[in-house]
Each structure stands twice: as structure tokens, then as C-alpha cells.
Design a protein around this motif. Structure first.
Motif, mmCIF file in Angstrom:
data_model
loop_
_atom_site.group_PDB
_atom_site.id
_atom_site.type_symbol
_atom_site.label_atom_id
_atom_site.label_comp_id
_atom_site.label_asym_id
_atom_site.label_seq_id
_atom_site.Cartn_x
_atom_site.Cartn_y
_atom_site.Cartn_z
ATOM 1 N N TRP A 110 -43.216 10.081 64.193
ATOM 2 C CA TRP A 110 -42.176 9.180 64.702
ATOM 3 C C TRP A 110 -41.808 8.067 63.734
ATOM 4 O O TRP A 110 -40.680 7.587 63.747
ATOM 5 N N ILE A 113 -40.085 13.808 70.538
ATOM 6 C CA ILE A 113 -40.397 12.427 70.156
ATOM 7 C C ILE A 113 -41.274 12.382 68.902
ATOM 8 O O ILE A 113 -41.782 11.328 68.536
ATOM 9 N N CYS A 116 -44.235 13.127 68.231
ATOM 10 C CA CYS A 116 -45.544 12.498 68.421
ATOM 11 C C CYS A 116 -46.678 13.339 67.843
ATOM 12 O O CYS A 116 -47.770 12.822 67.591
ATOM 13 N N ASP A 140 -36.927 7.918 68.372
ATOM 14 C CA ASP A 140 -37.204 9.141 69.128
ATOM 15 C C ASP A 140 -37.626 8.802 70.549
ATOM 16 O O ASP A 140 -37.209 9.447 71.515
ATOM 17 N N LEU A 141 -38.474 7.787 70.694
ATOM 18 C CA LEU A 141 -38.918 7.372 72.020
ATOM 19 C C LEU A 141 -37.770 6.756 72.814
ATOM 20 O O LEU A 141 -37.660 6.959 74.028
ATOM 21 N N LEU A 201 -35.945 9.441 74.424
ATOM 22 C CA LEU A 201 -36.593 9.960 75.631
ATOM 23 C C LEU A 201 -36.257 9.086 76.843
ATOM 24 O O LEU A 201 -36.002 9.605 77.937
#
Length: 644
Positions: free
Chosen positions: A271, A345, A347, A433-434, A437
Motif C-alpha cells: 500500500w 487494498i 495489503c 487504496d484504503l 475501500l
């Protein structure tokens, strides 16, 4: 927005592809132990084809039974016994309208199994593999090299027999062929080492062998790293020259990525890494060849992917983890339903950390059904209920959407902004990216008939409203500091650090777990701010953190200019600053802002207990059960809600 550049047909040699979207080959570890295709393998790839992808590239398959198998339950292509199952998979994918390819590979020094024999260009070892059983690579003899060349040719012929639409040789990411290409791992003194011509010899021989083993109209792709990002590794000028030679030897398409497993921040970008990190490299390749180029590496969104094709940066785009997150990525993008795409995301938690790295099949933090396609449906309920979801973080939002899809009447209670502790991601480059979400999960609520009440729900109110069931998704409380804090000091929690609320001067972050490290990285994006990160342990990230964060996040913090100080105990915060003790020395760090990142405490069960005492059916999800990550929130919410 329907991304027209992405959804025009393309061509690889004589093969026409319906669109420019390629599913990047990724190991799923769903094959049988002998490498034969399992029903899980077939269902996974057929589901990808159903999602509107133009070309589905099946994962790397090992080419011999000596040392080429790299990982548990890897797909095999080392004998005729594998062909029937491969053909089954190819037919199933092609039945969806997608084209299908097969990648063939030799693990080289990246034999994750760690067992002998490990064969490579030299005895250059990767510590992660050697650390398992102490096995170091054995330099390949000329006879063994000749045998591997034949094995690649035979494996390509088997791919053709299984009726794949093309075959791809994995010549990147630190596997065997890269072990020969890179000076970082190749210090041979024979005709396969030293000069670029010698180091490229193995790959060119493999290409010639494949061309002699399959019909001329069977397309051949080469997957390569534009560089391995090692100081003594593969320079871009060698990659460009290699690609020119590959085209001359009959290669039809070049699939360009980057990095290797010892530098995972480049190969499987996390990320905090930029998106499309290898763009500079594939554009150099594209200028030098006339055959198509496939771009790969953290492309994640339709906007990025479409720009790459529309601008002429590359001819196709290849996405891996993004398709695990949402197999319907291509279909939704084509229909302009961008917010409905479940975003990757980056991760590396579900796919790698809790997936392949632990001997499981591949997984995904945001898609609980990956590699288990069809096994966990969300069936309509026979008894619709009035259900309250308390908490609008990721677990609450996911629960509400699944409960609605089952046919329940859902009311969501959240007094603040939807997204819970994840709302801090908005506007931050490293957390984009988060933030995606949060937008997706919020949109899933908005496009359903779900009532959202902007207030905190207590047991009495929920009982009075007559809900049949209550889902508790209130998260876990912030851990309280064990040192005194002057109420006049500027002190905030890490979740309150947001791009739209900038600080200046000096910010001191207390806590070097993931919470503190990512807050420090976000703060480092703020202009004119000095960031100091304090951790009481001897090193950062000592909890159960994702391995790519543990290995590389400290390097990114250093690159961002964050002043990291470990083995430091905080004893107080006041208007003078942060009072610390290190060994026998005491000091005060002046601070314009102090950020607490001490983790989360055990969740409070009070609301759950009160509701159960009142006879209400209660389910608890996410960090309200136990503090966890996005993986825990989404998975617990999904598996709980589908059974209510």
C-alpha cells in the motif's frame, strides 16, 4: 465512464483478444499435490473468465520433476499426466468467451518449499528459503541446463496439446531464468555467465526450443522484470536489448513487471508503494520493439489501466491481486460501475501473509470467496427479519450489505462518518487504496435500501425499536496511555491524522506498530512538518504484522525523512513536549502535535450483554470480537451475515 481504450479488441500474434485486460498469472495453490488440476482450480479460473477479462493467464506451472516446483500445491506441467486436467481448465475458461494462456516456469533459487535440490545459476541464496532447512542452491551443470531447455520446450508443447491459446515463459521475479539474467545472482565463468550475451543465453535457447516444439501460429509470451531493482542487478538497457532479441527469436508479446522476492516492495507492491511502479521500464521496452507489450504491477483501478492503454504506454494491462479482490473488475469497469468494484487494498495479507505464506491456498482480505468460488453463496432468507447493525466501520458496512442481499430489512447506526477508523485514509497518497475501500463500502450501502441513522445506538433504544436481530460492529476502543498527559497539550489519536487537517512544525508519534508507522508516513506527506516516531521496543512492527510491512515499511519511513527512535520509553506529555527515557538518559522532545498510536484495547461487551439479557438475538463481528485488520473485519462480517 466506460474506458473505451481498455475494451477494444487487441491482438497477440494471430490471436485476437476481446479486450486489453489480462489476468496476471498468480499462484493459487489449489492444485492437487501431484500438480494435477483440481475442481477448485477450474472453478477459480472459470469465474475469472466470467468476469469479462480478455485473457486469463493461468498460474506458473512447473516444467520438470527435478527442481522446478517452487511452492506447495503448484500447478504442474511436467508430464503427459498433467495435460488432461490442463485441457479441462482451458476449455472451461474459453467457454466464458475469454482467451486463456498458461505460464511455465522453473523456481530456481526461489523454491519456497526450501527442500533439496535447489538449482540456480550459482550458489547465490535467498535467505528466506535457506532459512527453512539450510539448503543452498546448487549451480547447474551444462547437462542440467540442456535438460531444462528441453523441459521448457516439452512443457510448451503440452500447453499446445491442452489447447491453450498461448503459452508464457516466466523469465522474471527472481525465478531460475532471472537467476541467469541478473549479475546479482549470476557469477558463472562459463558461457552462461559474465557478459550480457552469456547471461541471456539460457532464455534465448528456451525460446528457440519452444519455437521448434510448437506450431508457428501458437503465440509465445515472455514475462520479465524490467529490472530486479538490485544495485548490481539487471540494468534497463540490458532488458531493452534482451527484448529486441526476443522479438527476433519469434516471441509474440512481452509481459513487463519488475522486482523479485527479496525485494517484494517492487514485485508485489504494498500500500505504501506508488501505483504502476514499473511504467518507466515497460515504456523503454515498448519504444524498442514492434510486438505488443503487456504492462503489469499495481495498476488496480480502471482509470490507471485505461490511461496506460489510451496513452500508448502499453498495449495491454495485466492485473493480479485486483482480480482476486473482484473477479468482475473488467465487467464493472466496462459498464461504468467503478464504485461497485471491490478494490484491492494492496495489503498482501489475505493473498500472501495469511494465504500462501502459511501453506494455505490463495486468499483475499476483501473477497472471502476467492479460491472457494461457489461454496459460500448468499442465499435469500426464508424468514426476513428487522436487523440493526451497530457501527459503520468496514465490518458494519459489509454486514449491512450482505444482510440486505439476503432479504432482511436493515438499519445501520453510525453517529459519525461511514468508514470507522478507516476514514483517516481520505486524501493521503500512501493510503489511497484504503480510501478506495471506504468509498466502495459506503457506496454499497447507498445503492441498497438500507436506512442509515446518524446516532449512537444503546440497548434500550434497540429493544424499543423491536429489532429481531442486532449485529454489533462497534470496533475496539483505543488503548489508553500508561503515562500522564497534560490536557493543554495538542494530542490526537492516529486515526484522527488526516490530509485535510495538516500540521506544521514537529509531530511526535508515540508507538511503532503498524498504526504508528502508517500515521508517521501520512504525516510525512504534509509540507513543512518534521516527524519523529518513538517505539519502546528495539525495532518497529513487533506484533503480528504483514511481512511486507515488517520488511520494507521501515525503509520507506527512512526514505520519507521520518526520524525513527527505538528503545525509547515515554513517561509523559505536556506543553513542553514529550518526556522520554532512553537507558539512563531523560529528555524532552518539543512537539507541536503529539500522535498516540498505542493500538487498541480489548472490546467492551456491555452492549452485547445488555441486549442478550433482553432476549435479543445478537451477533458480534470485526474488532468488536477482537482487534484485527481489514481481513478480519470483512471476513467475520461476511461469514456471520450470510447465516443470519
Amino acid at each position: 465512464m466506460n474506458f473505451p481504450a481498455l475494451f477494444t479488441p487487441g491482438r497477440i500474434g494471430p490471436l485476437e483478444i476481446p479486450n486489453r485486460v489480462v489476468k496476471s498469472p498468480q499462484s493459487t495453490a489449489t492444485s492437487n499435490p501431484d500438480g494435477t488440476v483440481s475442481r477448485r482450480t477450474v472453478e477459480h479460473y472459470r469465474r475469472l473468465g466470467e468476469g469479462g477479462i480478455g485473457l486469463v493467464m493461468m498460474e506458473y506451472s512447473y516444467v520438470d520433476d527435478d527442481a522446478s516446483k517452487a511452492i506447495h500445491n503448484q500447478l504442474g506441467n511436467s508430464s503427459r499426466e498433467h495435460v488432461a486436467g490442463l485441457g479441462w481448465a482451458a476449455d472451461e475458461v474459453r467457454s466464458t468467451g475469454a482467451k486463456v494462456g498458461l505460464q511455465i516456469a522453473h523456481g530456481g533459487r526461489q523454491k519456497f518449499l526450501g527442500t533439496a535440490p535447489i538449482k540456480s545459476a550459482t550458489e547465490s541464496s535467498w535467505a528466506d528459503v535457506e532459512g527453512q532447512y539450510g539448503v543452498v542452491p546448487t549451480p547447474m551443470t551444462i547437462d542440467e541446463i540442456d535438460g531444462v531447455v528441453r523441459s521448457f520446450g516439452e512443457a510448451a508443447a503440452r500447453a499446445w496439446s491442452a489447447r491453450f491459446d498461448l503459452v508464457e515463459v516466466h523469465a522474471g521475479h527472481g525465478y531460475l531464468i532471472t537467476n541467469f539474467l541478473s549479475p546479482h545472482t549470476n557469477w558463472r565463468e562459463d558461457e552462461y555467465g559474465g557478459s550480457f550475451e552469456n547471461r541471456a543465453r539460457l532464455l534465448l535457447r528456451i525460446v528457440d526450443e519452444i519455437r521448434a516444439s510448437v506450431p508457428a501460429d501458437f503465440p509465445l509470451s515472455i514475462r520479465l522484470s524490467v529490472t530486479d531493482y538490485e544495485a548490481d542487478g539487471i540494468p534497463i538497457d540490458e532488458t531493452v536489448e534482451l527484448c529486441r532479441q526476443l522479438e527476433a527469436h519469434g516471441v509474440d508479446v512481452l509481459h513487463c513487471s519488475g522486482g523479485h522476492h527479496a525485494g517484494m516492495e517492487w514485485e508485489v507492491s504494498p500500500w505504501y508503494q506508488v501505483r504502476a511502479p514499473h511504467r518507466w521500464g515497460w515504456e523503454e521496452v515498448k519504444k524498442a520493439v514492434s510486438i505488443p507489450v503487456i504492462a503489469s504491477g499495481s495498476l488496480v483501478t480502471p482509470e490507471i489501466a485505461d490511461d496506460i492503454v489510451a496513452s500508448g504506454s502499453a498495449d495491454f494491462v495485466s492485473l493480479g491481486r485486483a482480480m482476486l479482490a473482484d473477479p468482475d473488475w473488467a465487467r464493472k469497469a466496462r459498464e461504468g460501475r467503478v464504485l461497485e468494484i471491490v478494490p484491492c487494498i494492496r495489503c498482501n495479507d489475505g493473498c500472501l501473509h495469511r494465504g500462501l505464506n502459511r501453506g494455505r491456498s490463495v486468499g483475499c482480505s476483501v473477497n472471502p470467496q476467492v479460491a472457494e468460488e461457489g461454496r459460500f453463496p448468499v442465499p435469500p432468507t426464508a424468514r426476513p427479519k428487522r436487523v440493526a447493525v451497530v457501527g459503520g466501520g468496514p465490518a458494519g458496512l459489509k454486514s449491512a450489505a450482505v444482510l440486505h442481499d439476503r432479504g432482511h430489512a436493515v438499519t445501520l447506526f453510525e453517529p459519525a462518518e461511514l468508514g470507522g477508523l478507516l476514514v483517516h485514509a481520505s486524501g493521503s497518497t500512501v493510503k489511497q487504496d484504503l480510501a478506495g475501500l471506504v468509498r466502495h463500502l459506503s457506496n454499497e450501502i447507498a445503492r441498497r435500501d438500507i436506512e442509515v441513522i446518524g446516532e449512537r445506538a444503546d440497548a434500550n433504544a434497540l429493544v424499543k425499536r423491536g429489532f429481531d436481530t442486532v449485529v454489533i460492529a462497534t470496533g475496539a476502543p483505543i488503548r489508553r496511555p500508561d503515562f500522564p498527559i497534560d490536557p493543554m497539550a495538542v494530542v490526537v489519536h492516529s486515526a484522527d491524522v488526516r490530509a485535510d487537517r495538516p500540521y506544521t512544525g514537529t509531530a511526535v508519534v508515540i508507538g511503532g506498530g503498524l498504526q504508528g508507522c502508517e500515521a508517521a508516513l501520512r504525516l510525512s506527506e504534509m509540507a513543512g512538518l518534521e516527524v519523529i516516531l518513538l517505539e519502546s521496543e528495539l525495532q518497529l512492527l513487533t506484533g503480528d504484522e504483514v511481512f511486507t510491512d515488517v520488511e520494507r515499511l521501515p525503509v520507506f519511513l527512512e526514505g520519507a525523512g521520518v526520524d525513527v527512535r527505538t528503545d525509547v520509553r515515554v513517561v509523559g506529555v505536556d506543553r513542553a513536549g514529550v518526556h522520554i527515557v532512553r537507558g539512563s538518559e531523560r529528555d524532552v522532545l518539543p512537539a507541536d502535535a503529539v500522535v498516540l498510536a498505542l493500538g487498541r484495547a480489548h472490546p467492551d461487551s456491555g452492549l452485547t450483554d445488555d441486549l442478550r439479557a433482553a432476549g435479543v438475538d445478537v451477533h458480534v463481528v470485526g474488532s468488536a470480537v477482537k482487534p484485527g485488520r481489514v481481513f478480519d473485519a470483512i471476513h467475520s462480517a461476511f461469514f456471520t451475515a450470510r447465516t443470519v
